[in-house]
Write a protein that holds these residues in place. Structure first.
Motif, PDB file in Angstrom:
ATOM      1  N   GLU A  69      21.992  -3.925  16.502  1.00  0.00           N
ATOM      2  CA  GLU A  69      21.277  -2.840  17.183  1.00  0.00           C
ATOM      3  C   GLU A  69      21.110  -1.632  16.256  1.00  0.00           C
ATOM      4  O   GLU A  69      20.059  -0.997  16.258  1.00  0.00           O
ATOM      5  N   TYR A  70      22.132  -1.330  15.466  1.00  0.00           N
ATOM      6  CA  TYR A  70      22.036  -0.223  14.511  1.00  0.00           C
ATOM      7  C   TYR A  70      20.959  -0.506  13.448  1.00  0.00           C
ATOM      8  O   TYR A  70      20.198   0.383  13.071  1.00  0.00           O
ATOM      9  N   VAL A  71      20.921  -1.742  12.974  1.00  0.00           N
ATOM     10  CA  VAL A  71      19.922  -2.112  11.968  1.00  0.00           C
ATOM     11  C   VAL A  71      18.522  -1.963  12.543  1.00  0.00           C
ATOM     12  O   VAL A  71      17.618  -1.427  11.897  1.00  0.00           O
ATOM     13  N   LEU A  72      18.311  -2.398  13.765  1.00  0.00           N
ATOM     14  CA  LEU A  72      17.000  -2.261  14.400  1.00  0.00           C
ATOM     15  C   LEU A  72      16.641  -0.783  14.614  1.00  0.00           C
ATOM     16  O   LEU A  72      15.479  -0.398  14.479  1.00  0.00           O
ATOM     17  N   ALA A  73      17.640   0.037  14.909  1.00  0.00           N
ATOM     18  CA  ALA A  73      17.395   1.471  15.063  1.00  0.00           C
ATOM     19  C   ALA A  73      16.978   2.098  13.733  1.00  0.00           C
ATOM     20  O   ALA A  73      16.079   2.956  13.694  1.00  0.00           O
ATOM     21  N   VAL A  74      17.594   1.676  12.656  1.00  0.00           N
ATOM     22  CA  VAL A  74      17.218   2.179  11.330  1.00  0.00           C
ATOM     23  C   VAL A  74      15.779   1.757  11.000  1.00  0.00           C
ATOM     24  O   VAL A  74      14.994   2.552  10.468  1.00  0.00           O
ATOM     25  N   GLN A  75      15.426   0.529  11.335  1.00  0.00           N
ATOM     26  CA  GLN A  75      14.053   0.073  11.101  1.00  0.00           C
ATOM     27  C   GLN A  75      13.049   0.936  11.857  1.00  0.00           C
ATOM     28  O   GLN A  75      12.007   1.318  11.313  1.00  0.00           O
ATOM     29  N   LYS A  76      13.353   1.250  13.103  1.00  0.00           N
ATOM     30  CA  LYS A  76      12.464   2.114  13.892  1.00  0.00           C
ATOM     31  C   LYS A  76      12.372   3.506  13.283  1.00  0.00           C
ATOM     32  O   LYS A  76      11.317   4.122  13.270  1.00  0.00           O
ATOM     33  N   ALA A  77      13.499   4.009  12.779  1.00  0.00           N
ATOM     34  CA  ALA A  77      13.518   5.347  12.200  1.00  0.00           C
ATOM     35  C   ALA A  77      12.699   5.418  10.905  1.00  0.00           C
ATOM     36  O   ALA A  77      12.176   6.476  10.562  1.00  0.00           O
ATOM     37  N   LEU A  78      12.557   4.305  10.206  1.00  0.00           N
ATOM     38  CA  LEU A  78      11.803   4.292   8.955  1.00  0.00           C
ATOM     39  C   LEU A  78      10.294   4.291   9.177  1.00  0.00           C
ATOM     40  O   LEU A  78       9.535   4.621   8.266  1.00  0.00           O
ATOM     41  N   ARG A  79       9.829   3.934  10.353  1.00  0.00           N
ATOM     42  CA  ARG A  79       8.386   3.814  10.605  1.00  0.00           C
ATOM     43  C   ARG A  79       7.605   5.093  10.319  1.00  0.00           C
ATOM     44  O   ARG A  79       6.550   5.037   9.690  1.00  0.00           O
ATOM     45  N   PRO A  80       8.056   6.274  10.741  1.00  0.00           N
ATOM     46  CA  PRO A  80       7.295   7.480  10.387  1.00  0.00           C
ATOM     47  C   PRO A  80       7.216   7.726   8.878  1.00  0.00           C
ATOM     48  O   PRO A  80       6.199   8.192   8.372  1.00  0.00           O
ATOM     49  N   SER A  81       8.281   7.385   8.166  1.00  0.00           N
ATOM     50  CA  SER A  81       8.270   7.534   6.713  1.00  0.00           C
ATOM     51  C   SER A  81       7.227   6.625   6.084  1.00  0.00           C
ATOM     52  O   SER A  81       6.543   7.002   5.134  1.00  0.00           O
ATOM     53  N   VAL A  82       7.105   5.427   6.617  1.00  0.00           N
ATOM     54  CA  VAL A  82       6.107   4.481   6.117  1.00  0.00           C
ATOM     55  C   VAL A  82       4.705   5.038   6.348  1.00  0.00           C
ATOM     56  O   VAL A  82       3.845   4.986   5.465  1.00  0.00           O
ATOM     57  N   LEU A  98       0.815  -1.211   0.000  1.00  0.00           N
ATOM     58  CA  LEU A  98       0.000   0.000   0.000  1.00  0.00           C
ATOM     59  C   LEU A  98       0.847   1.260   0.000  1.00  0.00           C
ATOM     60  O   LEU A  98       0.449   2.278  -0.555  1.00  0.00           O
ATOM     61  N   ALA A  99       2.006   1.190   0.601  1.00  0.00           N
ATOM     62  CA  ALA A  99       2.900   2.356   0.611  1.00  0.00           C
ATOM     63  C   ALA A  99       3.457   2.643  -0.780  1.00  0.00           C
ATOM     64  O   ALA A  99       3.844   3.774  -1.071  1.00  0.00           O
ATOM     65  N   THR A 100       3.468   1.634  -1.658  1.00  0.00           N
ATOM     66  CA  THR A 100       3.998   1.851  -3.011  1.00  0.00           C
ATOM     67  C   THR A 100       3.026   2.612  -3.902  1.00  0.00           C
ATOM     68  O   THR A 100       3.422   3.108  -4.954  1.00  0.00           O
ATOM     69  N   ILE A 101       1.780   2.727  -3.491  1.00  0.00           N
ATOM     70  CA  ILE A 101       0.792   3.401  -4.335  1.00  0.00           C
ATOM     71  C   ILE A 101       1.209   4.839  -4.614  1.00  0.00           C
ATOM     72  O   ILE A 101       1.113   5.316  -5.746  1.00  0.00           O
ATOM     73  N   ALA A 102       1.696   5.533  -3.599  1.00  0.00           N
ATOM     74  CA  ALA A 102       2.148   6.919  -3.807  1.00  0.00           C
ATOM     75  C   ALA A 102       3.335   6.969  -4.757  1.00  0.00           C
ATOM     76  O   ALA A 102       3.413   7.857  -5.619  1.00  0.00           O
ATOM     77  N   ILE A 103       4.250   6.032  -4.628  1.00  0.00           N
ATOM     78  CA  ILE A 103       5.427   6.003  -5.502  1.00  0.00           C
ATOM     79  C   ILE A 103       5.000   5.690  -6.932  1.00  0.00           C
ATOM     80  O   ILE A 103       5.440   6.334  -7.881  1.00  0.00           O
ATOM     81  N   PHE A 104       4.119   4.693  -7.083  1.00  0.00           N
ATOM     82  CA  PHE A 104       3.603   4.371  -8.418  1.00  0.00           C
ATOM     83  C   PHE A 104       2.891   5.573  -9.026  1.00  0.00           C
ATOM     84  O   PHE A 104       3.056   5.871 -10.207  1.00  0.00           O
TER      85      PHE A 104
END
Length: 182
Positions: free
Chosen positions: A107-120, A22-28
């Motif tokens: 831990e850094y990878v998990l932090a990046v995942q958390k940081a991406l949530r608002p963008s999603v 569903l997030a790809t709809i805007a990109i499409f």
């Protein structure tokens, strides 16, 4: 040339598809309506509605639909392969790195995942706006959309089976088209 453009467009969408289909709809929408002009906003909304009705991930369905429209069967194959292969290769690479990394790196990878949530969340909101934009001048569409939303929110049986709200909205639209010249 068309096949290369289809491949690059689908790969780009696949690589930037944080948050699921569903997030790809805007990109499409941006790629197909704003940049390339392959679809009008109303055609895009109708295409998304059709693609969501088919089983499978909506991003793959949209990519296949666009590929077929622009390049026939070969275009559909190219676009479908590209939207799957690009992120799959990145995923395999990240998983390989992740499996060979230290706890600190994880831990850094998990932090990046958390940081991406608002963008999603923002991508999902923009997708909603893209889908709703063609309905702005159609007040009965808003009524049907509101009725469907209220049914899903307030009726537990419909919440568990949202297809009922879709059917009710479809029958409502048919009624409006036939009897009220909507």
């Amino acid at each position: 040339m068309m096949f290369l453009e289809l491949m690059l467009m689908a790969a780009k969408v696949g690589l930037t598809a944080f948050g699921g289909g569903l997030a790809t709809i805007a990109i499409f929408s941006y790629e197909l309506v704003a940049i390339r002009g392959w679809f009008t906003p109303e055609e895009f909304t109708q295409m998304v509605a059709v693609c969501q009705s088919f089983p499978g991930p909506v991003a793959v369905n949209i990519s296949t639909f666009v590929g077929y429209k622009m390049g026939g069967v070969l275009g559909a194959v190219v676009a479908t392969f590209s939207i799957i292969a690009a992120p799959l290769s990145v995923l395999i690479s990240v998983l390989w790195v992740f499996s060979h990394s230290t706890e600190k790196t994880k831990e850094y990878v998990l932090a990046v995942q958390k940081a991406l949530r608002p963008s999603v969340g923002a991508l999902l909101f923009v997708s909603l706006l893209m889908l709703v934009r063609p309905l702005v001048e159609k007040p009965m569409a808003w009524v049907l959309m509101g009725m469907g939303g209220l049914m899903i929110y307030f009726i537990p049986f419909v919440r568990k089976n949202p297809q009922i709200a879709l059917l009710a909205s479809a029958f409502g639209a048919l009624f409006l088209m036939n009897f009220l010249s909507y």
